[in-house]
Write a protein that holds these residues in place. Structure first.
Motif, PDB file in Angstrom:
ATOM      1  N   ASP A   1     -53.689 -27.399  19.852  1.00  0.00           N
ATOM      2  CA  ASP A   1     -53.118 -28.297  20.627  1.00  0.00           C
ATOM      3  C   ASP A   1     -53.878 -29.601  21.005  1.00  0.00           C
ATOM      4  OD1 ASP A   1     -50.809 -26.793  21.179  1.00  0.00           O
ATOM      5  OD2 ASP A   1     -51.627 -25.432  22.495  1.00  0.00           O
ATOM      6  N   ALA A   2     -54.412 -30.300  19.977  1.00  0.00           N
ATOM      7  CA  ALA A   2     -55.150 -31.628  19.932  1.00  0.00           C
ATOM      8  C   ALA A   2     -54.296 -32.676  20.510  1.00  0.00           C
ATOM      9  CB  ALA A   2     -55.390 -32.001  18.601  1.00  0.00           C
ATOM     10  N   MET A   3     -55.120 -33.532  21.270  1.00  0.00           N
ATOM     11  CA  MET A   3     -54.641 -34.893  21.806  1.00  0.00           C
ATOM     12  C   MET A   3     -55.196 -35.858  20.985  1.00  0.00           C
ATOM     13  SD  MET A   3     -52.677 -33.708  24.073  1.00  0.00           S
ATOM     14  CE  MET A   3     -52.264 -35.259  25.231  1.00  0.00           C
ATOM     15  N   LEU A   4     -54.316 -36.805  20.432  1.00  0.00           N
ATOM     16  CA  LEU A   4     -54.714 -38.060  19.586  1.00  0.00           C
ATOM     17  C   LEU A   4     -54.524 -39.694  20.188  1.00  0.00           C
ATOM     18  CD1 LEU A   4     -53.295 -35.567  17.673  1.00  0.00           C
ATOM     19  CD2 LEU A   4     -53.491 -36.887  15.849  1.00  0.00           C
ATOM     20  N   VAL A   5     -55.613 -39.947  20.155  1.00  0.00           N
ATOM     21  CA  VAL A   5     -55.786 -41.219  20.901  1.00  0.00           C
ATOM     22  C   VAL A   5     -55.222 -42.487  19.963  1.00  0.00           C
ATOM     23  CG1 VAL A   5     -56.981 -42.676  22.588  1.00  0.00           C
ATOM     24  CG2 VAL A   5     -57.456 -40.203  22.431  1.00  0.00           C
ATOM     25  N   ALA A   6     -54.240 -43.102  20.364  1.00  0.00           N
ATOM     26  CA  ALA A   6     -53.803 -44.283  19.410  1.00  0.00           C
ATOM     27  C   ALA A   6     -54.040 -45.651  20.137  1.00  0.00           C
ATOM     28  CB  ALA A   6     -52.313 -44.117  18.963  1.00  0.00           C
TER      29      ALA A   6
ATOM     30  N   GLU B   1     -50.982 -49.447  15.144  1.00  0.00           N
ATOM     31  CA  GLU B   1     -51.747 -48.506  15.686  1.00  0.00           C
ATOM     32  C   GLU B   1     -52.750 -47.782  14.939  1.00  0.00           C
ATOM     33  OE1 GLU B   1     -49.703 -46.615  19.534  1.00  0.00           O
ATOM     34  OE2 GLU B   1     -48.839 -45.818  17.736  1.00  0.00           O
ATOM     35  N   LEU B   2     -53.981 -47.753  15.660  1.00  0.00           N
ATOM     36  CA  LEU B   2     -55.365 -47.033  14.838  1.00  0.00           C
ATOM     37  C   LEU B   2     -55.511 -45.974  15.620  1.00  0.00           C
ATOM     38  CD1 LEU B   2     -57.624 -47.674  12.953  1.00  0.00           C
ATOM     39  CD2 LEU B   2     -59.087 -48.646  14.830  1.00  0.00           C
ATOM     40  N   LEU B   3     -55.615 -44.589  14.838  1.00  0.00           N
ATOM     41  CA  LEU B   3     -55.870 -43.417  15.663  1.00  0.00           C
ATOM     42  C   LEU B   3     -57.375 -43.638  16.048  1.00  0.00           C
ATOM     43  CD1 LEU B   3     -55.450 -40.620  16.372  1.00  0.00           C
ATOM     44  CD2 LEU B   3     -55.653 -39.837  13.959  1.00  0.00           C
ATOM     45  N   VAL B   4     -57.876 -43.839  16.995  1.00  0.00           N
ATOM     46  CA  VAL B   4     -59.457 -44.064  17.258  1.00  0.00           C
ATOM     47  C   VAL B   4     -59.981 -42.867  17.351  1.00  0.00           C
ATOM     48  CG1 VAL B   4     -59.115 -46.478  18.181  1.00  0.00           C
ATOM     49  CG2 VAL B   4     -58.715 -44.628  19.782  1.00  0.00           C
ATOM     50  N   GLU B   5     -59.241 -41.674  17.927  1.00  0.00           N
ATOM     51  CA  GLU B   5     -60.005 -40.498  18.202  1.00  0.00           C
ATOM     52  C   GLU B   5     -59.117 -39.231  18.547  1.00  0.00           C
ATOM     53  OE1 GLU B   5     -61.829 -41.464  22.121  1.00  0.00           O
ATOM     54  OE2 GLU B   5     -61.772 -39.500  22.664  1.00  0.00           O
ATOM     55  N   THR B   6     -59.403 -38.073  17.954  1.00  0.00           N
ATOM     56  CA  THR B   6     -58.729 -36.871  18.315  1.00  0.00           C
ATOM     57  C   THR B   6     -59.585 -35.991  19.141  1.00  0.00           C
ATOM     58  OG1 THR B   6     -57.893 -37.036  16.014  1.00  0.00           O
ATOM     59  CG2 THR B   6     -57.852 -34.968  17.128  1.00  0.00           C
ATOM     60  N   ARG B   7     -59.089 -35.505  20.250  1.00  0.00           N
ATOM     61  CA  ARG B   7     -59.754 -34.646  20.992  1.00  0.00           C
ATOM     62  C   ARG B   7     -59.271 -33.035  20.989  1.00  0.00           C
ATOM     63  NH1 ARG B   7     -58.318 -38.611  26.023  1.00  0.00           N
ATOM     64  NH2 ARG B   7     -59.779 -40.314  25.518  1.00  0.00           N
ATOM     65  N   LEU B   8     -60.205 -32.437  20.667  1.00  0.00           N
ATOM     66  CA  LEU B   8     -59.900 -31.072  20.366  1.00  0.00           C
ATOM     67  C   LEU B   8     -60.366 -29.988  21.674  1.00  0.00           C
ATOM     68  CD1 LEU B   8     -61.118 -30.433  16.704  1.00  0.00           C
ATOM     69  CD2 LEU B   8     -58.756 -30.598  17.630  1.00  0.00           C
ATOM     70  N   PRO B   9     -59.316 -29.320  22.256  1.00  0.00           N
ATOM     71  CA  PRO B   9     -60.029 -28.527  23.495  1.00  0.00           C
ATOM     72  C   PRO B   9     -60.966 -27.607  22.847  1.00  0.00           C
ATOM     73  CG  PRO B   9     -57.497 -28.126  23.067  1.00  0.00           C
ATOM     74  CD  PRO B   9     -58.077 -28.909  21.748  1.00  0.00           C
ATOM     75  N   LEU B  10     -62.172 -27.560  23.801  1.00  0.00           N
ATOM     76  CA  LEU B  10     -62.838 -26.441  23.412  1.00  0.00           C
ATOM     77  C   LEU B  10     -62.475 -24.965  23.658  1.00  0.00           C
ATOM     78  CD1 LEU B  10     -66.348 -27.673  25.069  1.00  0.00           C
ATOM     79  CD2 LEU B  10     -65.724 -27.986  22.783  1.00  0.00           C
ATOM     80  N   LEU B  11     -62.836 -24.055  22.855  1.00  0.00           N
ATOM     81  CA  LEU B  11     -62.254 -22.684  22.808  1.00  0.00           C
ATOM     82  C   LEU B  11     -63.125 -21.985  24.123  1.00  0.00           C
ATOM     83  CD1 LEU B  11     -62.442 -21.827  19.195  1.00  0.00           C
ATOM     84  CD2 LEU B  11     -60.350 -22.500  20.619  1.00  0.00           C
TER      85      LEU B  11
END
Ligand SMILES: Cc1cc2nc3c(=O)[nH]c(=O)nc-3n(C[C@H](O)[C@H](O)[C@H](O)COP(=O)(O)OP(=O)(O)OC[C@H]3O[C@@H](n4cnc5c(N)ncnc54)[C@H](O)[C@@H]3O)c2cc1C
Length: 285
Positions: A134-139, A166-176
């Motif tokens: 369930d990553a969040m992607l920052v555009a 749009e540029l995908l500047v960053e992907t945020r993965l939740p830590l486990l």
């Protein structure tokens, strides 16, 4: 063949890159990251972008950082960054295990995590990771910034929610969670080939029973996704053969399989049954 003529732009700052992208996107201007998917497509003239916005020299896009809740992966972070564990959280080990399955060493030295997500090949390992966790992607564009959940980001074969400017500047993965278990398995005809089916699973144990099961599947449908039917079978069960086989069966039943020159639907379902069961059997903390 050689690519059709194009103009390469090499911005050094993010704002400059976004401005150029906004100008050239309507003329099929494209972002160039690692080039490991775009350049072969251009060489075959399946894509003929008139402009490339090369982001490799843009300052600050090559960062991996953690705020204690998520791991943030910048647009120019290469697959090879995950040849070692990038965080002490179990997510570091998970990314390290998965990275070894992506293509070959030279491709991993250039190709980027975010480029894989933007390209959205159904069989991409990083797309599977993003969907399962369930990553969040920052555009970002000159119009502003928005954050897109992975389940809304992937919209079909090589198709995403990103707008052309749009540029995908960053992907945020939740830590486990520190006690999280995970397992990964993929089937491909030769080492380094794209997977014909792949599964990533994560879960925790509470009183010896599975909780918070995530069962992700890639390569089997147009986009990777979590399979709720398999997760429901696993939750509240002991992590043992009976539950693993039942979850694999549920996943095989739940999918609408891709068919291509290598596989029909029945074969793909068999692969799904196998990769989900093997991912679960290999799950460790
Ligand atoms: C022989 C071979 C085998 C491979 N095997 C695998 C494999 O097993 N598994 C796998 O996952 N991949 C595999 N790949 C693909 C590889 O992982 C690519 O690196 C990846 O798909 C794309 O990343 P890139 O940085 O190279 O993107 P690029 O090729 O530069 O770009 C790909 C597309 O995404 C867009 N794009 C890139 N970055 C961004 C961004 N930040 N924002 C917006 N749009 C962007 C580009 O405009 C382009 O349309 C393979 C490639 C080759 C050549």
């Amino acid at each position: 063949m050689k690519p059709a003529p194009f103009i390469r732009h090499a911005p050094k700052a993010l704002d400059e890159a976004l401005k150029i992208l906004a100008e050239v996107a309507p003329q099929d201007g494209r972002v160039l990251a690692g080039g490991q998917s775009l350049v072969p497509i251009m060489a075959f003239r399946l894509a003929k972008p008139a402009h490339l916005v090369d982001i490799n020299e843009v300052a600050g896009l090559d960062k991996i950082a953690s705020d204690g809740k998520t791991l943030s992966i910048g647009a120019c972070v290469r697959h090879a960054a995950f040849h070692k564990s990038v965080t002490g959280n179990p997510l570091g080990k998970l990314l390290n295990v998965v990275a070894r399955h992506i293509a070959h060493y030279p491709i991993r030295m250039r190709g980027t995590f975010c480029g894989s997500l933007a390209h959205a090949d159904p069989a991409s390992e990083w797309c599977l990771v993003a969907a399962t966790l369930d990553a969040m992607l920052v555009a970002r564009s000159t119009r502003g910034e928005r954050t897109i959940a992975a389940r809304q980001f992937f919209s079909g074969i090589m198709s995403t929610a990103l707008a052309e400017d749009e540029l995908l500047v960053e992907t945020r993965l939740p830590l486990l969670a520190n006690d999280a278990r995970f397992g990964f398995n993929e089937f491909s005809r030769r080492a380094g080939d794209f997977a014909m089916a792949a599964s990533l699973v994560t879960y925790r144990l509470h009183g010896g029973k599975i909780t918070d099961a995530h069962v992700g599947l890639g390569g089997a449908e147009p986009s990777p996704r979590r399979i709720a039917e398999a997760e429901a079978v696993l939750n509240r069960q002991a992590p043992a053969d009976t539950a693993f086989r039942a979850a694999a069966e549920a996943a095989a039943k739940a999918i609408d399989p891709l068919e291509d020159h290598q596989t029909n639907a029945e074969y793909r379902r068999d692969l799904v049954r196998a990769v989900v069961r093997r991912a679960l059997e290999s799950s460790t903390s």
